[in-house]
Each structure stands twice: as structure tokens, then as C-alpha cells.
Design an enzyme around this catalytic site. Structure first.
Site, PDB file in Angstrom:
ATOM      1  N   LYS A  28      -7.564  36.770 -37.905  1.00 23.69           N
ATOM      2  CA  LYS A  28      -6.972  37.703 -36.931  1.00 23.69           C
ATOM      3  C   LYS A  28      -5.494  37.399 -36.722  1.00 23.69           C
ATOM      4  CE  LYS A  28      -8.741  37.727 -32.621  1.00 23.69           C
ATOM      5  NZ  LYS A  28      -7.699  37.402 -31.620  1.00 23.69           N
ATOM      6  N   ARG A  33       0.203  39.244 -37.838  1.00 27.52           N
ATOM      7  CA  ARG A  33       1.547  38.874 -38.294  1.00 27.52           C
ATOM      8  C   ARG A  33       1.922  39.591 -39.582  1.00 27.52           C
ATOM      9  NH1 ARG A  33      -0.546  35.110 -35.012  1.00 27.52           N
ATOM     10  NH2 ARG A  33       0.782  33.579 -33.964  1.00 27.52           N
ATOM     11  N   GLY A 101      -4.158  40.022 -26.631  1.00 31.83           N
ATOM     12  CA  GLY A 101      -2.991  39.283 -26.134  1.00 31.83           C
ATOM     13  C   GLY A 101      -2.020  38.985 -27.254  1.00 31.83           C
ATOM     14  N   SER A 174       1.420  27.508 -26.586  1.00 30.44           N
ATOM     15  CA  SER A 174       1.027  28.876 -26.927  1.00 30.44           C
ATOM     16  C   SER A 174       1.751  29.369 -28.172  1.00 30.44           C
ATOM     17  CB  SER A 174       1.323  29.826 -25.762  1.00 30.44           C
ATOM     18  OG  SER A 174       1.210  31.168 -26.207  1.00 30.44           O
ATOM     19  N   ASP A 327      -9.619  28.490 -29.364  1.00 29.77           N
ATOM     20  CA  ASP A 327     -10.564  29.606 -29.283  1.00 29.77           C
ATOM     21  C   ASP A 327     -11.999  29.167 -29.548  1.00 29.77           C
ATOM     22  OD1 ASP A 327      -8.650  31.505 -28.654  1.00 29.77           O
ATOM     23  OD2 ASP A 327      -8.178  31.884 -30.754  1.00 29.77           O
ATOM     24  N   ARG A 403     -15.425  36.235 -27.801  1.00 28.73           N
ATOM     25  CA  ARG A 403     -15.901  34.895 -28.153  1.00 28.73           C
ATOM     26  C   ARG A 403     -16.978  34.402 -27.177  1.00 28.73           C
ATOM     27  NH1 ARG A 403     -12.655  34.326 -32.366  1.00 28.73           N
ATOM     28  NH2 ARG A 403     -10.436  34.683 -32.108  1.00 28.73           N
TER      29      ARG A 403
HETATM   30  C1  S3P Z   1      -3.126  33.269 -31.124  1.00 21.28           C
HETATM   31  C2  S3P Z   1      -2.804  32.241 -30.281  1.00 21.28           C
HETATM   32  C3  S3P Z   1      -3.713  31.694 -29.268  1.00 21.28           C
HETATM   33  C4  S3P Z   1      -5.163  32.133 -29.504  1.00 21.28           C
HETATM   34  C5  S3P Z   1      -5.257  33.586 -29.849  1.00 21.28           C
HETATM   35  C6  S3P Z   1      -4.470  33.875 -31.107  1.00 21.28           C
HETATM   36  C7  S3P Z   1      -2.127  33.730 -32.094  1.00 21.28           C
HETATM   37  O1  S3P Z   1      -3.307  32.159 -28.000  1.00 21.28           O
HETATM   38  O2  S3P Z   1      -5.940  31.851 -28.368  1.00 21.28           O
HETATM   39  O3  S3P Z   1      -6.601  33.973 -30.053  1.00 21.28           O
HETATM   40  O4  S3P Z   1      -2.502  34.452 -33.051  1.00 21.28           O
HETATM   41  O5  S3P Z   1      -0.951  33.383 -31.930  1.00 21.28           O
HETATM   42  P1  S3P Z   1      -2.155  31.388 -27.142  1.00 21.28           P
HETATM   43  O6  S3P Z   1      -0.891  31.531 -27.856  1.00 21.28           O
HETATM   44  O7  S3P Z   1      -2.154  32.091 -25.821  1.00 21.28           O
HETATM   45  O8  S3P Z   1      -2.639  29.973 -27.051  1.00 21.28           O
END
Ligand code: S3P
Length: 450
Positions: A28, A33, A101, A174, A327, A403
Site C-alpha cells: 500500500k 508513492r 491517512g 511518522s 501497523d 487492520r
Molecule cells: C504509512 C506510514 C505509517 C503507517 C501507514 C502507512 C506510509 O503511518 O501506519 O499505514 O505509507 O507512510 P505514520 O506515518 O502515521 O506512522
């Protein structure tokens, strides 16, 4: 399945051995990206193995709204005709990132240094999640954000007409924040520097380099220092997306706890910034092996083989490993419910701001299924007495979190009585074939309550 409509209860009943091969979908993080960087390059980026889950499809739609041509050729093959760094058009409608997110935060970063305005929204879960962690650094570039109280979506970003480069230390571990700042830095003149105290997934750095950006990474006393030279011309790429370790986690963990199981999960990305769960499971005594290790598309990959492991023991998961398995804590807690002793998980405050408060969601459902869980603000623990002790027989809430839904369905496979999740529809955001794939292995998942 979709996380935006009528709830879809799903029930997982105790089953016989899980056996066979589990071809899980594309990663994912890498899929988001690939679409975004494809849209920011000049020419045609070709992608195979793209995750066709709702989160990524929402990002594909968003890239079209910003002016890129995104074509679905079927079977995970996609192409993106990009508009170049600084070439985003102003979208004519609100960008709906659904449950994602990653989608919303990365796209906000990618548009924040162009002289355009965009409004973002999402589903009930995404609209509760904090966005200030991204809009604060984007303001340093000169972008403005107006959202709901607490920095929540819906939110409008006015991109900076004359962006400044930024030096920013990410205050929380993050990858989304780091990536948003790097993507914003693409259209700022000079060098943008991002410092992370704890290493998080590095797909953005790897892919930016692959697209031809000038980017250096240095490990210093301050942390991991990433320096990006702005305003490059990104060259289109051919990208083979590896299969997602975060999705592989579900058939792997299910095989470890269902008696007699033996499951092969081929072609899984084992980037060290993502593989913390598998290290942890092996430390607990799981019969989990890496077969045929190789490199694909610049990422380390192997075939994972998981067999039923009745002698696992609880461990203290090192907090320094948290980012590499952030995750995977929900499904780890399900394995921990079948191990002997206490599995202690510290340094995991970030779990409280994911698609749901994942500590609270798992603790509530596990307790309803007869599992002992303790928790504090930044830690939680599961204490168990070995295989066969999970009673099940409860309905657990998924809180619009894919999840959480999949973790409880795995729990039901090795419980004494079926486990129901009130709404399994969010599973479609990341692992749309979960139900059929697990069924092929021997799981008994049905739609509806027990
Ligand atoms: C992700 C970063 C993580 C992860 C999300 C995917 C990413 O979140 O929990 O499922 O692809 O950059 P955070 O950046 O909030 O830790």
C-alpha cells in the site's frame, strides 16, 4: 465492500489447518508513492502489482484531479502520465481520500508548494485524525491550511506561490509526515532537510532517488538527516510493486495459531523499515522462515513460510522496533493471545491516532474474547497461557479500521467459538481479497453475525 456505506458484519469460525499459498496484494505504501511520484514526473511511469484497494484508488483519482493521466490497464498494471514537479493543476472538486491517512497527507505535501488551492476530506475515521502534524511543517514552506477545530478534515490548503526550502525535525515517528515534507520540498528552491530521530519506512527516499531526485541520507547524532535538492526534473520509471508485508502479516499470523497449518506467502517486501513483526514473531518462537531471499525493484523480498507454532512465548517488544511494525501490533496481539506469558508492547502512542485508537479497539475486543490485556497511554500488554485458551464468542467493533477487522477475524480462526466483527467493509481499503484468499487456505469466514 466499502467503508462508507452499510456496515458489513463478518464472522470467523474455528477452522482446520490453513494450508497453501497466499498471494497477497501489492504494498500500500509503495503503491501510493508510485502514483504520486509518477504524477510529478514528466512522461509515462508504468506500474505493475499496484494495490487496487480503495485507499490507493482514491489516490489515483486524486492524481487525475491534479491533472495527471492515470490509466488502469487491468490486473494491477497501471500507467501515469505525469505533469512534472510544480505542474499540478488546481482540482475542480473536493479531494476525497476516503479512509487513507497516507493518501491525504502525502498529497497535501505534494501540492503545498504549488500556487493552487485544494480542499480535502475523508470518511468518518479519516476526518477524526490529526492533520496539524503535516500542516505545521507545510506552513514553513509558506502554505496555508484552514480546517476544522483540532486540525481535522475537511481542510483547504492554499499552496505557497513562492515556497521556501525548509529544515524540519519530525516530532513524531511518522513516515507520512516525513514524506509530506519531502514531497513539498520537491517544488521549493534549494535544499530541504528532514531529520527523523527514529527511522521510519523509507520508500519515499528510495523512490525519489529512483525517479532521479538528488537526495542524501546521513545517520548523525541528531538522527537520520535527509537532504533533498528541490526542483528536479523527475524521470518516469517502471515500478514493480512488491507484495505488502502488512497484508502478509494476516495469513502468516493465522498459520502460526491454527493447529496443523503450513502456509507459503511468496514475494513479500522485507525492507528493514517494515519487517519488525517477522523478527518479533521469530523471537517469540514462531516457525517462520524466509525462503528464496532476493531483490526486486530495489526492495529486499523473500517467500515467507509459516507453520503452526504451539510453543511461542510472550516477549518484550523493543520500543526501537515500533516504527518498523507499527501497523502490525493489532495482529501481533492476536498471536500473543496464543503464546505463553506476557507480550509487552511499549513506545506505541502512535497506535492511538491510526484509522482507530488501535490499543483501545484491540483491548476491548480481546477482553470480550477472554484475553487478558493491560494498557497505558503508550503501552499495552497481552497475557496468555498458550494455545486454545481464547474463548471467542463475541462481537468486536472494527471502528472503520481494516487492520482491526482482519485481526479479529484471525482471532476467530483459533478461538473456541466464532468471533464476529461488526463491520468488515474497511478491509477493502488495503486487502480486498482477504476473505476469498483466507477461505482458499481453509479459513471459515462468513458474512453476517454468528
Ligand atoms: C504509512 C506510514 C505509517 C503507517 C501507514 C502507512 C506510509 O503511518 O501506519 O499505514 O505509507 O507512510 P505514520 O506515518 O502515521 O506512522
Amino acid at each position: 465492500m466499502s467503508g462508507h456505506g452499510t456496515p458489513l458484519p463478518m464472522t470467523s469460525s474455528p477452522c482446520g489447518p490453513l494450508v497453501g499459498e497466499a498471494q497477497v496484494p501489492g504494498d500500500k505504501s509503495i503503491s501510493h508513492r508510485a502514483l504520486i511520484l509518477g504524477a510529478l514526473s514528466v512522461g509515462e511511469t508504468r506500474i505493475t502489482g499496484l494495490l487496487e484497494g480503495e485507499d490507493v484508488l482514491d489516490t489515483a483519482k486524486a492524481m487525475r484531479a491534479f491533472g495527471a493521466e492515470v490509466i488502469d490497464h487491468g490486473g494491477g498494471a497501471w500507467s501515469v502520465h505525469g505533469v512534472g514537479v510544480g505542474g499540478f493543476a488546481e482540482p475542480g472538486k473536493v479531494i476525497d481520500c476516503g479512509n487513507s491517512g497516507t493518501g491525504v497527507r502525502l498529497i497535501m505535501g505534494a501540492m503545498a508548494t504549488s500556487p493552487i488551492t485544494a480542499t480535502f476530506t475523508g470518511d468518518a475515521s479519516l476526518n477524526k485524525r490529526p492533520m496539524a502534524r503535516v500542516t505545521d511543517p507545510l506552513a514553513l514552506f509558506g502554505a496555508q491550511a484552514v480546517g476544522r477545530s483540532g486540525g481535522r478534515l475537511p481542510m483547504t490548503i492554499v499552496g505557497a506561490a513562492d515556497p521556501l526550502p525548509v529544515r524540519y525535525t519530525v516530532p513524531v515517528p511518522s513516515a507520512q509526515v516525513k514524506s509530506a515534507v519531502l514531497l513539498a520540498g520537491l517544488n521549493a528552491p534549494g535544499q530541504t532537510v528532514v531529520i527523523e530521530k527514529e527511522a521510519t519506512r523509507d520508500h519515499t527516499e528510495r523512490m525519489l532517488t529512483g525517479f532521479g531526485a538528488e537526495l542524501t541520507v546521513e545517520d548523525t547524532d541528531e538522527g537520520r538527516v535527509i537532504t533533498l535538492t528541490g526542483q528536479p526534473e523527475l524521470a518516469p520509471q517502471v515500478i514493480a510493486v512488491p507484495r505488502d508485508p502488512s497484508s502478509a502479516a494476516f495469513p502468516v499470523c493465522a498459520a502460526l495459531i491454527v493447529p496443523g497449518s503450513d502456509v507459503l506467502v511468496p514475494g513479500i517486501g522485507l525492507n528493514p523499515t517494515r519487517a519488525g513483526l517477522f523478527t518479533t514473531l521469530r523471537e517469540m518462537g514462531a516457525d517462520l522462515t524466509y525462503e528464496n531471499p532476493r531483490e526486486e525493484g530495489g526492495e529486499p523480498v523473500a517467500d515467507l513460510r509459516a507453520r503452526y507454532s504451539p510453543d511461542m512465548a510472550g516477549i518484550e517488544v523493543p520500543p526501537a522496533r515500533a516504527a518498523s511494525m507499527i501497523d502490525e501490533y493489532p495482529v501481533l496481539s492476536v498471536v500473543a493471545a496464543h503464546a505463553r506469558g506476557t507480550t509487552m508492547m511499549r513506545g506505541v502512542t502512535e497506535l492511538r491516532v491510526k484509522e482507530s485508537d488501535r490499543i483501545d479497539a484491540m483491548a476491548t475486543g480481546l477482553r470480550a474474547c477472554g484475553v487478558v490485556v493491560d494498557e497505558g497511554e503508550d503501552w499495552w500488554s497481552v497475557t496468555a497461557s498458550g494455545p486454545g485458551a481464547v474463548t471467542g464468542g463475541a462481537t468486536c467493533e472494527s471502528h472503520l479500521d481494516h487492520r482491526i477487522a482482519m485481526s479479529f477475524l484471525v482471532l476467530g480462526m483459533a478461538a473456541q467459538a466464532p468471533v464476529t466483527v461488526d463491520d468488515g467493509s474497511p478491509i477493502a481499503t488495503s486487502f480486498p481479497i482477504f476473505e476469498s484468499l483466507m477461505g482458499t487456505l481453509g479459513a471459515k469466514i462468513s458474512r453476517g453475525s454468528a
